[in-house]
Structure formats: C-alpha cells, structure tokens
Scaffold this motif. Structure first.
Motif, PDB file in Angstrom:
ATOM      1  N   ARG A  30       0.635  -1.118   0.101  1.00 53.07           N
ATOM      2  CA  ARG A  30      -0.061   0.131   0.041  1.00 53.07           C
ATOM      3  C   ARG A  30       0.948   1.290  -0.108  1.00 53.07           C
ATOM      4  O   ARG A  30       0.681   1.837  -0.833  1.00 53.07           O
ATOM      5  N   SER A  72      -4.695   0.900  -2.745  1.00 54.28           N
ATOM      6  CA  SER A  72      -5.671   0.878  -1.567  1.00 54.28           C
ATOM      7  C   SER A  72      -5.200  -0.497  -0.840  1.00 54.28           C
ATOM      8  O   SER A  72      -4.494  -1.135  -1.423  1.00 54.28           O
ATOM      9  N   HIS A 130      -7.093  -2.676  -0.052  1.00 54.48           N
ATOM     10  CA  HIS A 130      -7.993  -3.728  -0.546  1.00 54.48           C
ATOM     11  C   HIS A 130      -6.952  -4.213  -1.865  1.00 54.48           C
ATOM     12  O   HIS A 130      -7.008  -5.520  -1.930  1.00 54.48           O
TER      13      HIS A 130
END
Length: 192
Positions: free
Chosen positions: A73, A79, A81
């Motif tokens: 990240r 992100s 995710h």
C-alpha cells in the motif's frame, strides 16, 4: 529478470500506449485488446513472483511495515484492498504451480485465478483431488467470468469426487437439523 529486459518492456509498453488505434480494423482492434489482456495477465504473474520474493526476504518488516499488504500500500500507493488482493494472488500462484502457469500463459486472468485458489483452498486434502479440481476450474475459466466460475467452484467437489460431496452434504444437513433431531434407528432385523 534484468534491467535491460525491464527497460525494453517499458519502452515497448510505452510504444503500444502511444500508438494510434483508430486506423485499426474492427478485427485488429479486438485482436489487440486480447493480446494486451493476455500480456497483462503474464505481467501480473511476474508481479506476483516479485511480491512473494520480497515477502520471503522479509523486506516489508525490514522497512518497518506491519505486513506485506501494508508495505505494498505504501510502496505502490494503492488501496489496502488492492494490496491484499495482490498478496493473496501472489501466495496462491506460489502454492499452485498449475495456476501460476495458467496465469503466465493468460489462460486465466488474475480475478479468475483468485476464484480458483479460493475454491480449492476449502477442498478436502485427498491425493490428487485438489489437482483435479484445479484443472477443471482452470479449464472452465476459458469459458466463464469470475462470478460464474465462483459458482462452479462451489460445486467442483461434486464434479471431481461425487462421493465426498455427498458425504459433506449429508454432514451439513445433520448439523442444520440440530442436536434435537433424533437419528433414524437402523435395525438389523428386517422385520422390525
């Protein structure tokens, strides 16, 4: 993988991105899309290999990140995710050489590879069973998008090992009936 190869790859990718597409015929336009998609999957496999090696060497921890996902990240500015999906895919292709080969060849895309990995992760560990299920799902990935492939993955055990699927379904049914339901009595005496 060396710096010269990466420089050539970068230059070729830039050349493709800068090329005018409007003069292409309809068929050539679709062919180019298919080829670029396949190349993207191959590069996703290469990225997954790098992520596993970086994780294996402990570089995220050395960089004071709490996990590989956190490190990705921060490093790639994606992100959490997206970073988690990259880590999960990297682990899946590292553990499953056939799935890795399918991704490298562009036979499956990254999303389909994640679906296949999730489907086979929950299968009973039995010699050859997981490999057979993986092969079936990789074959079906050539026909189905991820949502349909996910449904096929839910039923793959019935396809590769029907007797195990029946036993699992029966066990689930017994659990759903709850502890208050009496098991049917089976008598050895045919009369009663």
């Amino acid at each position: 993988m060396d710096e010269d190869t990466l420089a050539q790859l970068t230059a070729l990718a830039a050349k493709c991105a800068d090329a005018s597409v409007w003069p292409l015929s309809d068929d050539a336009l679709v062919d180019c899309l298919d080829t670029i998609h396949q190349i993207t999957q191959t590069l996703t496999a290469a990225q997954s290999h790098l992520i596993r090696e970086i994780d294996g060497r402990g570089l995220p921890v050395a960089g004071h990140a709490s996990s590989m996902g956190v490190w990705l990240r921060e490093h790639l500015r994606v992100s959490m995710h997206a970073a988690k999906r990259m880590v999960e895919l990297a682990r899946a292709v590292d553990e499953r050489p056939a799935l890795d080969a399918a991704l490298v060849a562009g036979v499956v895309n990254a999303e389909q590879a994640a679906v296949v990995a999730a489907a086979i992760r929950d299968l009973p560990v039995e010699p050859g069973l997981v490999d057979r299920a993986e092969a079936v799902l990789i074959g079906q990935a050539q026909q189905f998008e991820p949502a349909i492939l996910r449904k096929a993955g839910e039923r793959v055990l019935a396809h590769v090992a029907p007797e195990l699927a029946d036993a699992r379904d029966a066990a689930v049914l017994r659990r759903q009936e709850g502890p208050g339901v009496a098991e049917p009595r089976v008598s050895a005496d045919p009369v009663g």
